[in-house]
Design a protein around this motif. Sequence first.
Motif, PDB file in Angstrom:
ATOM      1  N   ILE A 372       0.867  -1.282  -0.058  1.00 17.64           N
ATOM      2  CA  ILE A 372      -0.137   0.022   0.501  1.00 17.64           C
ATOM      3  C   ILE A 372       1.028   1.623   0.046  1.00 17.64           C
ATOM      4  N   TYR A 373       0.227   1.953  -0.851  1.00 21.68           N
ATOM      5  CA  TYR A 373       1.586   3.516  -1.485  1.00 21.68           C
ATOM      6  C   TYR A 373       0.761   4.387  -0.610  1.00 21.68           C
ATOM      7  N   THR A 381      -5.122  15.895  -0.950  1.00 20.71           N
ATOM      8  CA  THR A 381      -4.798  15.078  -0.689  1.00 20.71           C
ATOM      9  C   THR A 381      -4.583  13.897  -0.276  1.00 20.71           C
ATOM     10  N   GLN A 382      -4.509  13.117   0.516  1.00 23.05           N
ATOM     11  CA  GLN A 382      -3.977  11.704   0.289  1.00 23.05           C
ATOM     12  C   GLN A 382      -4.687  10.511  -0.109  1.00 23.05           C
ATOM     13  N   PHE A 383      -4.305   9.392  -0.891  1.00 24.44           N
ATOM     14  CA  PHE A 383      -5.623   8.385  -0.251  1.00 24.44           C
ATOM     15  C   PHE A 383      -4.109   7.112  -1.153  1.00 24.44           C
ATOM     16  N   ASP A 384      -4.857   6.232  -0.286  1.00 27.89           N
ATOM     17  CA  ASP A 384      -3.912   4.681  -0.312  1.00 27.89           C
ATOM     18  C   ASP A 384      -3.856   4.147  -1.316  1.00 27.89           C
ATOM     19  N   ARG A 439      28.513 -16.583  13.347  1.00 31.46           N
ATOM     20  CA  ARG A 439      26.814 -16.500  12.579  1.00 31.46           C
ATOM     21  C   ARG A 439      26.922 -14.942  12.527  1.00 31.46           C
ATOM     22  N   ALA A 440      26.320 -13.948  11.975  1.00 30.57           N
ATOM     23  CA  ALA A 440      26.218 -12.697  11.866  1.00 30.57           C
ATOM     24  C   ALA A 440      24.665 -12.175  11.692  1.00 30.57           C
ATOM     25  N   MET A 441      24.731 -11.515  12.850  1.00 29.05           N
ATOM     26  CA  MET A 441      22.586 -11.316  12.842  1.00 29.05           C
ATOM     27  C   MET A 441      23.272  -9.403  11.812  1.00 29.05           C
ATOM     28  N   ALA A 442      22.161  -9.590  10.486  1.00 32.20           N
ATOM     29  CA  ALA A 442      22.306  -7.708  10.164  1.00 32.20           C
ATOM     30  C   ALA A 442      20.730  -7.341   9.850  1.00 32.20           C
ATOM     31  N   VAL A 443      20.990  -6.306  10.346  1.00 29.98           N
ATOM     32  CA  VAL A 443      18.862  -5.381  10.804  1.00 29.98           C
ATOM     33  C   VAL A 443      19.204  -4.762   9.780  1.00 29.98           C
ATOM     34  N   TYR A 444      17.925  -4.497   9.023  1.00 31.09           N
ATOM     35  CA  TYR A 444      18.362  -3.338   7.200  1.00 31.09           C
ATOM     36  C   TYR A 444      16.777  -3.807   7.585  1.00 31.09           C
ATOM     37  N   ASP A 445      16.749  -1.840   7.499  1.00 30.89           N
ATOM     38  CA  ASP A 445      15.811  -1.027   7.311  1.00 30.89           C
ATOM     39  C   ASP A 445      15.972  -0.966   5.539  1.00 30.89           C
ATOM     40  N   LEU A 446      14.070  -1.663   5.255  1.00 34.83           N
ATOM     41  CA  LEU A 446      14.361  -2.052   3.816  1.00 34.83           C
ATOM     42  C   LEU A 446      13.097  -1.612   3.341  1.00 34.83           C
ATOM     43  N   PRO A 447      12.492  -1.487   2.499  1.00 36.29           N
ATOM     44  CA  PRO A 447      11.336  -1.007   1.807  1.00 36.29           C
ATOM     45  C   PRO A 447      10.760  -2.176   1.680  1.00 36.29           C
ATOM     46  N   LEU A 448       9.684  -2.537   1.584  1.00 36.22           N
ATOM     47  CA  LEU A 448       8.206  -3.385   1.801  1.00 36.22           C
ATOM     48  C   LEU A 448       8.512  -4.131   0.328  1.00 36.22           C
ATOM     49  N   ASN A 449       7.828  -3.475  -0.884  1.00 37.25           N
ATOM     50  CA  ASN A 449       7.798  -3.059  -1.944  1.00 37.25           C
ATOM     51  C   ASN A 449       9.099  -4.209  -2.676  1.00 37.25           C
ATOM     52  N   GLU A 450       9.818  -4.309  -1.930  1.00 35.47           N
ATOM     53  CA  GLU A 450      11.846  -4.955  -2.382  1.00 35.47           C
ATOM     54  C   GLU A 450      11.264  -6.602  -1.569  1.00 35.47           C
ATOM     55  N   VAL A 451      10.769  -6.031  -0.782  1.00 37.71           N
ATOM     56  CA  VAL A 451      10.960  -7.680  -0.688  1.00 37.71           C
ATOM     57  C   VAL A 451       9.807  -8.781  -0.752  1.00 37.71           C
ATOM     58  N   TYR A 476       6.416   4.498   7.148  1.00 33.08           N
ATOM     59  CA  TYR A 476       6.053   4.860   5.790  1.00 33.08           C
ATOM     60  C   TYR A 476       7.052   5.714   5.324  1.00 33.08           C
ATOM     61  N   ARG A 477       8.482   6.610   4.581  1.00 35.94           N
ATOM     62  CA  ARG A 477       8.691   6.806   4.168  1.00 35.94           C
ATOM     63  C   ARG A 477       8.819   7.520   2.648  1.00 35.94           C
ATOM     64  N   GLU A 478       9.031   8.243   1.898  1.00 39.55           N
ATOM     65  CA  GLU A 478       8.700   9.041   0.862  1.00 39.55           C
ATOM     66  C   GLU A 478       9.728   8.801   0.411  1.00 39.55           C
ATOM     67  N   ASP A 479       9.659   8.874  -0.979  1.00 34.95           N
ATOM     68  CA  ASP A 479      10.806   8.083  -1.992  1.00 34.95           C
ATOM     69  C   ASP A 479      10.021   8.711  -3.723  1.00 34.95           C
ATOM     70  N   ASN A 480      11.394   8.184  -4.821  1.00 37.43           N
ATOM     71  CA  ASN A 480      10.835   8.429  -6.272  1.00 37.43           C
ATOM     72  C   ASN A 480      10.707   7.439  -6.323  1.00 37.43           C
ATOM     73  N   LEU A 481       9.586   7.178  -6.363  1.00 37.26           N
ATOM     74  CA  LEU A 481       8.487   6.556  -6.866  1.00 37.26           C
ATOM     75  C   LEU A 481       7.288   6.572  -7.881  1.00 37.26           C
ATOM     76  N   VAL A 482       7.795   5.608  -9.157  1.00 40.64           N
ATOM     77  CA  VAL A 482       6.911   5.899 -10.051  1.00 40.64           C
ATOM     78  C   VAL A 482       5.974   4.132 -10.775  1.00 40.64           C
ATOM     79  N   LYS A 483       5.065   4.630 -11.418  1.00 45.49           N
ATOM     80  CA  LYS A 483       4.338   3.586 -11.582  1.00 45.49           C
ATOM     81  C   LYS A 483       5.110   3.705 -13.462  1.00 45.49           C
TER      82      LYS A 483
END
Length: 596
Positions: A372-373, A381-384, A439-451, A476-483
Amino acid sequence: TALSHIRNFSIVAHIDHGKSTLADRLIQSTNTVAERDMKAQMLDSMDIERERGITIKANTVRIDYTAENGESYVLNLIDTPGHVDFAYEVSRSMRAVEGSLLVVDSTQGVEAQTLANVYHAIDADHEIVPVFNKIDLPASDISRVAEQVEDVIGIDASGAIAVSAKTGEGIMETLEAIVQHLPAPKGDADAPLKAMLVDSWYDSYLGVIVLVRIIDGKLRKGEKIKFISNGTIHHVDRIGVFRPQMENVDELGPGEIGFLTASIKQVRDTRVGDTITHQREEVTPLPGFKPAQPVVFCGLFPVDSALFEDLREAIDKLALNDASFSFEMESSAALGFGFRCGFLGLLHLEVIRDRIEREYDIDLITTAPSVIYHVHLKDDTQFDLHNPADMPDMTLVDHIQEPRIKATILVPDEYLGEVLKLCQDRRGIQEDLTYAGSRAMAVYDLPLNEVVFDFYDRLKSVTKGYASFDYSLMGYREDNLVKMSVLVNDEPVDALSMMVHRDRAETRGRAMVEKLKDLIPRHMFKIPIQAAIGGKVIARETLSAMRKDVTAKCYGGDASRKRKLLDKQKAGKKKMRQFGKVDIPQEAFISALKMD
Ligand code: GDP
Ligand code: MG
């Protein structure tokens, strides 16, 4: 049963560490189920769960156990799902019990879902008993696992029990530990009824079955109860417990876990986390639960459009039993009528899709999963946005925000490089990197869209299956997204359009059109395949026409006849290009979206 002789617990574990096998063994060793009725994975009831070896709905069993001190105890086990998509179900069922067995496969060690699930238990203030499973295997290393539990999770592992759920070794010690180390529930039998609605599901014979945990007071058959969230009154026609099959009882008292039925028609009429009391009572409600929100959306269309009504029926029925699954009708130029559906995650999506195909025998086309964007327009105005097809013209859009997750990945050292590269490729921001042994433990902040699409598959493949993964939604965070739209033969194919980051659009577009070129069979005419942002084409391939050599039939050297035939063939091609329709095979819709 007296409160002091009740123990309520859950089992938390990473997938495949042996939770279901341990539950089976606990049931079996207490003769809860007659030997002849015992089948593997008693608690995993749905076929699909059994096949995939995952538990999806929380299940419950009541076990009678005579302890070494000669006294009889009632042990209520709530089984919780082990997969990240169902984290919400884990956290809510934890609130209904006081303790947890933390099962860790002693040949593997602590994994990402071990952590995620044990944190739910800690959040719910559980007493925790570590259980190191699979000690029958040569690779079992108990001291290493104990060290990990203390270092990584930070709980005392000195009271851990060494178990083989397979051979039964350590099972009696586990039952004793439940009685000795887990707290008895608290509650007041004389206070007004207060019960927690833990879960509910639809049964075709009995209607909605409600799983309850009694906090205070008593619940009896025939009474009128009230759901505090909406004030609705229901007449209780049956109460009982699970052994694990349903068994009627006359009353449930404080600390007990059981079910009720009350002629409730739909799961949607019950709210998980709701407080239940008697019709005329007023009690302070339990801290509310938020309902699980779908995070991944996709379209489901029948391959055979004549089966649309059958699909509607299948979806209606599945939704009766799954309030976290949402749907609405959708129509697409390419795919006809279908449904836009919302899921808790990709596994949830796959489970629902498989059930429709298998139980209702309807072949489906699944469109690109989307998150959901938040689309902010220039008019303030804003919508989902749930469906890329609904994206307005970019000139109207001010900015777009996308959901981000915090991902925790545990991986053996030697694969760390691959994991970091994968996260980098998916626009991840590293937040933490620590080591526990090798073992390594990596914590990442990732866009859900890429996952959502294939991150998990990729992670497994680059680490040969050794990485484990868990995530939670951050915001949510703003980014340069296009369709990005895809045009086949100059026609936009809605089902293939997707939201992408501007910087990744060319790569995704190129990969997509190349894939489609291989996936779409040749036609009698040539087919341009393009990826575009707005009116701008960013990638293009052309699928050449199938050339039928019509002149082969002409013997001899009549050149003018040959030319006539070739002209005719050309005209035919033109005609088809004008009016013809391109056949896109259904697997193209899935394959084209996978990246590799
Ligand atoms: P769950 O995903 O945590 O419910 O795990 P399961 O109970 O389904 O077990 C996963 C796999 O490990 C199955 O193939 C089990 O047969 C196997 N397993 C479970 N416990 C043991 C054990 O103590 N020893 C051995 N050798 N295998 C086990
Ligand atoms: Mg299981």
